[in-house]
Every structure is written in C-alpha cells, then in structure tokens.
Write a protein that holds these residues in place. Sequence first.
Motif, short mmCIF file in Angstrom:
data_model
loop_
_atom_site.label_atom_id
_atom_site.label_comp_id
_atom_site.label_asym_id
_atom_site.label_seq_id
_atom_site.Cartn_x
_atom_site.Cartn_y
_atom_site.Cartn_z
N ASN A 1 -10.71 2.74 -15.80
CA ASN A 1 -11.49 3.58 -14.88
C ASN A 1 -12.82 3.93 -15.53
O ASN A 1 -12.96 3.90 -16.75
CB ASN A 1 -10.75 4.86 -14.56
CG ASN A 1 -9.43 4.63 -13.84
OD1 ASN A 1 -9.14 3.52 -13.40
ND2 ASN A 1 -8.63 5.67 -13.72
N GLY A 2 -13.77 4.32 -14.68
CA GLY A 2 -15.03 4.82 -15.19
C GLY A 2 -14.90 6.24 -15.70
O GLY A 2 -13.79 6.74 -15.93
N ALA B 1 -25.64 6.08 -15.05
CA ALA B 1 -24.31 5.82 -14.47
C ALA B 1 -24.46 5.59 -12.98
O ALA B 1 -25.19 6.30 -12.28
CB ALA B 1 -23.38 7.00 -14.72
N VAL C 1 -19.53 5.79 -24.64
CA VAL C 1 -19.18 4.96 -23.48
C VAL C 1 -19.25 3.48 -23.82
O VAL C 1 -19.57 2.65 -22.97
CB VAL C 1 -20.12 5.29 -22.29
CG1 VAL C 1 -19.89 6.70 -21.79
CG2 VAL C 1 -21.59 5.11 -22.69
N LEU D 1 -17.70 1.02 -21.39
CA LEU D 1 -17.95 1.21 -19.96
C LEU D 1 -19.23 0.53 -19.47
O LEU D 1 -19.59 0.65 -18.30
CB LEU D 1 -18.03 2.71 -19.63
CG LEU D 1 -16.77 3.53 -19.88
CD1 LEU D 1 -17.02 4.99 -19.52
CD2 LEU D 1 -15.60 2.99 -19.05
N ILE E 1 -21.63 -2.04 -17.86
CA ILE E 1 -21.44 -3.07 -16.84
C ILE E 1 -22.04 -4.38 -17.32
O ILE E 1 -23.19 -4.42 -17.77
CB ILE E 1 -22.09 -2.64 -15.51
CG1 ILE E 1 -21.40 -1.40 -14.96
CG2 ILE E 1 -22.04 -3.78 -14.49
CD1 ILE E 1 -22.06 -0.83 -13.72
N PHE F 1 -15.45 -4.96 -9.80
CA PHE F 1 -15.16 -3.54 -9.69
C PHE F 1 -14.46 -3.23 -8.38
O PHE F 1 -14.77 -3.82 -7.33
CB PHE F 1 -16.45 -2.72 -9.80
CG PHE F 1 -17.06 -2.78 -11.17
CD1 PHE F 1 -16.74 -1.83 -12.13
CD2 PHE F 1 -17.94 -3.80 -11.51
CE1 PHE F 1 -17.29 -1.89 -13.40
CE2 PHE F 1 -18.49 -3.88 -12.77
CZ PHE F 1 -18.16 -2.92 -13.73
N ILE G 1 -23.45 2.42 -16.84
CA ILE G 1 -22.00 2.48 -16.82
C ILE G 1 -21.54 2.75 -15.39
O ILE G 1 -22.35 2.95 -14.49
CB ILE G 1 -21.45 3.56 -17.78
CG1 ILE G 1 -21.92 4.96 -17.34
CG2 ILE G 1 -21.87 3.26 -19.21
CD1 ILE G 1 -21.32 6.09 -18.16
N PHE G 2 -20.21 2.75 -15.17
CA PHE G 2 -19.67 2.93 -13.83
C PHE G 2 -18.89 4.24 -13.73
O PHE G 2 -18.39 4.76 -14.73
CB PHE G 2 -18.81 1.73 -13.42
CG PHE G 2 -17.65 1.43 -14.32
CD1 PHE G 2 -16.35 1.82 -13.97
CD2 PHE G 2 -17.82 0.74 -15.51
CE1 PHE G 2 -15.28 1.53 -14.80
CE2 PHE G 2 -16.75 0.44 -16.33
CZ PHE G 2 -15.48 0.85 -15.98
N ASP H 1 -16.05 7.27 -12.31
CA ASP H 1 -14.60 7.43 -12.37
C ASP H 1 -13.88 6.83 -11.17
O ASP H 1 -12.76 6.36 -11.30
CB ASP H 1 -14.27 8.92 -12.49
CG ASP H 1 -12.76 9.17 -12.50
OD1 ASP H 1 -12.09 8.56 -13.34
OD2 ASP H 1 -12.27 9.97 -11.69
N ARG I 1 -12.59 -1.27 -13.37
CA ARG I 1 -13.19 -2.55 -13.76
C ARG I 1 -12.11 -3.58 -14.03
O ARG I 1 -11.13 -3.32 -14.74
CB ARG I 1 -14.05 -2.39 -15.01
CG ARG I 1 -14.80 -3.70 -15.37
CD ARG I 1 -15.49 -3.58 -16.70
NE ARG I 1 -14.54 -3.49 -17.80
CZ ARG I 1 -14.82 -2.99 -19.00
NH1 ARG I 1 -16.02 -2.50 -19.23
NH2 ARG I 1 -13.91 -2.95 -19.94
#
Length: 526
Positions: free
Chosen positions: A295-296, A310, A336, A339, A341, A347, A372-373, A375, A379
């Motif tokens: 999860n993000g 993000a 991070v 996390l 990308i 995703f 980043i991505f 919550d 991914r």
Amino acid sequence: MSGAGGGELPAEWVRAELPEIARLNPPLDRCLISDSVSVDFVPMRAVEPEGGGLRRPEISAYGTVKKGYTAFLPGDVIMAKITPCMENGKTCVVPDLPGAACFGSTEFHVVRTEPGIDARWIANFLLQHSTRHAAHRQMMGGVGQMRVPAAFLESLKLLVPPHSEQQRILDSLDELLSDLDAGVAGLERVRAKLKHYRAVILKAAVEGAFTAEWRKEHPDTEPAPELLKQILIERRRCWEEVQLQKFKEAGKTPPKDWKEKYKEPVALDASKLPSLPGGWCWTYVDQLRVSPIINGISIRGCQTPPGIAALRLNAMSENGFDYSQRRYLPLKPSDVDDLWIREGDFFVSRGNGSKKLVGRGTQAQEPNENIIFPDLMMRLRFAAFLRKTRWIPLTWGSLVIRNQIEKAAKTTAGIWKISQPDLARVLVPLPPMEEQAHIVEAVEEQLSVIDHLEADLKAKLKTAQALRQSILRQAFQGKLVPQDPTDEPASELLKRIAAEREERARHAATVKQAKPKQKPQRKRAA
C-alpha cells in the motif's frame, strides 16, 4: 448573501428573500393521519440529478416513517442538502402521489411556496450552478457529511416576476429544457452503447476471439505455461536480489539456508475453471508479481513544496497517471524508499465510495520527477514480460477481473475496499507472450476509436450542460420572454402574500385561544 445580485430589475419584478415567498421546512399536520394510512416515501436515490424529477417513490405505512424522516406534500420543492447530492442537483418539485402525505430522507430541505409563487420557479432557481456553488460555500460538517444549513435558504435572495410572467417563463423554460433533455438522452444512449461495445471487445480479448485465426497459423508458439515458468523464475530471482541487498546493508553474511525461506506462490488448480484457448493458462495475480504487494502512505500534506511529491487518488485514469494531481508530504526520501513510482508499475485503487470503482487499475507511465503513491492505492510490480506486453492493464477492466474484485470487496463506513490477499487471489487468463502482443495491438486500435467517440460525447454533454445553465440565467434575468405591462406587479403579489400570512397567524391565534384547556386529572388513592 447568496442569490440575486444587483443590476437593473425587469419591469414589475421585485427582489425578495426566500422566506418572504415560501415556508421553509414546514411541519406536517400529523393529527390528520393514522399509523395505518399509506404514505409515499422518497429515499435520496429516488430523486434524479440535475432536476431530472422524482422517479421511484416507495409506499410505506405512516407508522413506520412518522419518526426520523422529513415530511412534505405534493407541490413542495425538495432539495438535497448533503454532499455530493446537493452539488449533483437532486432538487425537484414533488409531483402528485397516491399517498396521504410524503416522507423522505432526512437529507432534504423542504420549500413550500405561497400562493402566486410557482414551485417550479423556486426549483429551477435552486438548480442554477451559481446557487449550488453559493450553497456549497456555506456547507457545514465533516468530510463526506457536509450539509447545507437551513440558514442558507433563510438568507437566499432571488428575483420574483409577476405571477403571469412566471407562468410564461416556466412554460418557455419547460419547452426549451425538454428539447435539450431529449438531445442529452440521445447522447447518453450512444455513450451506453459505447460502454457496452467496450465490454464486448474486452470479453473477446480475454477469451481469445481476436486471435483464433492467428493461433491456427502459429501452432508452434511457446505456450503460456512455459511463460509462467519463466515468470516464476524471475519472481524468485527478484526476491533473492532483495534479500542479498538486505544482508549487505546489515553487514551480514547470508546463512547457508537463506534461499529456503522463499515462499512459492500457491499453485493453481484449474480443473474447475472455465476452459481457455489452446496454449493459454489460468494464473493468480500472486504468481505474476515479482515483488510484494504494498500500500501507499497516508500522511497529511500540503499543496506546495517542500516535501516529497505524492499522487492524489484522483490522478488515476485507465491510461496512466496525471502527475500534476499531487501534494507534498513532510518526509525524507529515506522514509519512502520503497514507494517511488516506476514506469510499468501497476496500481490498483484499494478503496472507493463506489463499488464500481474500487479495484480499478492502471499502469504507470514514466514520472517526470520522483513521486510516491497514496495509501488508497496498492502497487503490483509484475514480471518484465508482462510490463512489456501491457496484457494486465488491457484485461483489468474486463468482466473476468471486475466480477472477482466486486465479489471480494467489503464495505466499512460507506467505503468499499479490497485487501492485498484478495487481490493476490484474482485469477488472470494468460496467453502466450507473442499472442498477447497481437491481442493488445488489435484491442487498443478499436478502443482508441471508442476513446475518441467518448471524448466527443463528453464535450457535447458539457456543452449541453452549459446551455442549460445559460437558459436558466436568461430566465431569472427576465430575458427569456417579453414583459407584459398589463401584468399585476410582483410588488402587489408580495403584499398579498404578507396579508394572507397575517390573516393565517390571526386565525391560528384565535383557534388556540378558543381551544379549552384540559385540567390535569388527579390520581386516585390506591
């Protein structure tokens, strides 16, 4: 306040506040109804957006709805006060219904117009985007539970024409908007057909219909089970690389049995699954990934730097990310590290208020900077073979995948979610790698035509919406029909409304004084 602004008034029109011409959230005379009497019940879903009317009322006994619901009568205007229903234009005039009275969601405001004020005049005024925007600015409450307070309606100002002119304007408005609605309905039918055609294309893709002849011409193509073996080898190799890196960073020598800690994905028993074309096989998502599903991150951020960029959840589309939809989190890059990308990452939306949107997926294009991505995304990093062919992004919107996701999704507090274990168990039909490329090419060619047509339809619907608002503005500025100097001025109408209200108040006071007071009965001694 909100509502009608300045400017020159049309002849014989007046400015008024809504409470001068209507009663807001009036009580129902419940003494006239017994518990067994049938009444109409209007849930929020029964009111169509954009003033589309009341479509599916229900019948209930008065005793089951008399407490905890909003009461109103045919001819009243009901307006959704909660987000997003208010913004979506869930406002209408209640039509004549068979029940003795009407009850509905507690999330309605009720407006009961005085004689001489057409309820359609109020409903259409409330449906203007300018009125809705003003209402939105005054909303109160928490996230997802924002409501328009009664104070908004109590201070709402609008222009009031003579009664006869109201009728002429509304008749013209009904004619124009009905023609517009017919055109919009036609566009919506075309959009529904395109949606159906998209589903048919994806169904044909995952069933191998596009390449039936191709398979006959290429009987020696390496079958999918062999491709799966290569993917599983890459899966293990990636795991080993990560473990060795961890040992290196910790300054440790890998123990002799460290490779035995690798967990093979659960093998699939396809004996009870639908048959696939020759050379294809069923796989779990878990078998196709080369790194853990993660999860993000969820943390408060701000609109501008500094911080780590993000994505927002609304950055996701079927064709990748809109990287401009971002915020900035107060974190360091080391916080991070896993996390970021990468191009080709897949995703999945793990949470959404709509069951139809939870679990939708997209493959990331190359980001223009480190980002980043969030919550509410998961991914999936698939094997290089699959990132190259784009097979997963193509099939993810098919019913084969959607049905599994919606079956696994669970709801809590109005939010639908899918978990990592559920996502790992999603079944994917896997063709040979060479065949994947042929299917993707054929399907993307047809979907690009649909995308173009849908974009054109979206533009036309947006134009229709703008035209609707333009017509409403013309109506409430007195420009839709000419004024008639013989009409009774609206100022006289307001005087009559005020006089009738005073008379009703005097009558109510007289009735109250004449009603005998009941003396409390003494309790008899036991």
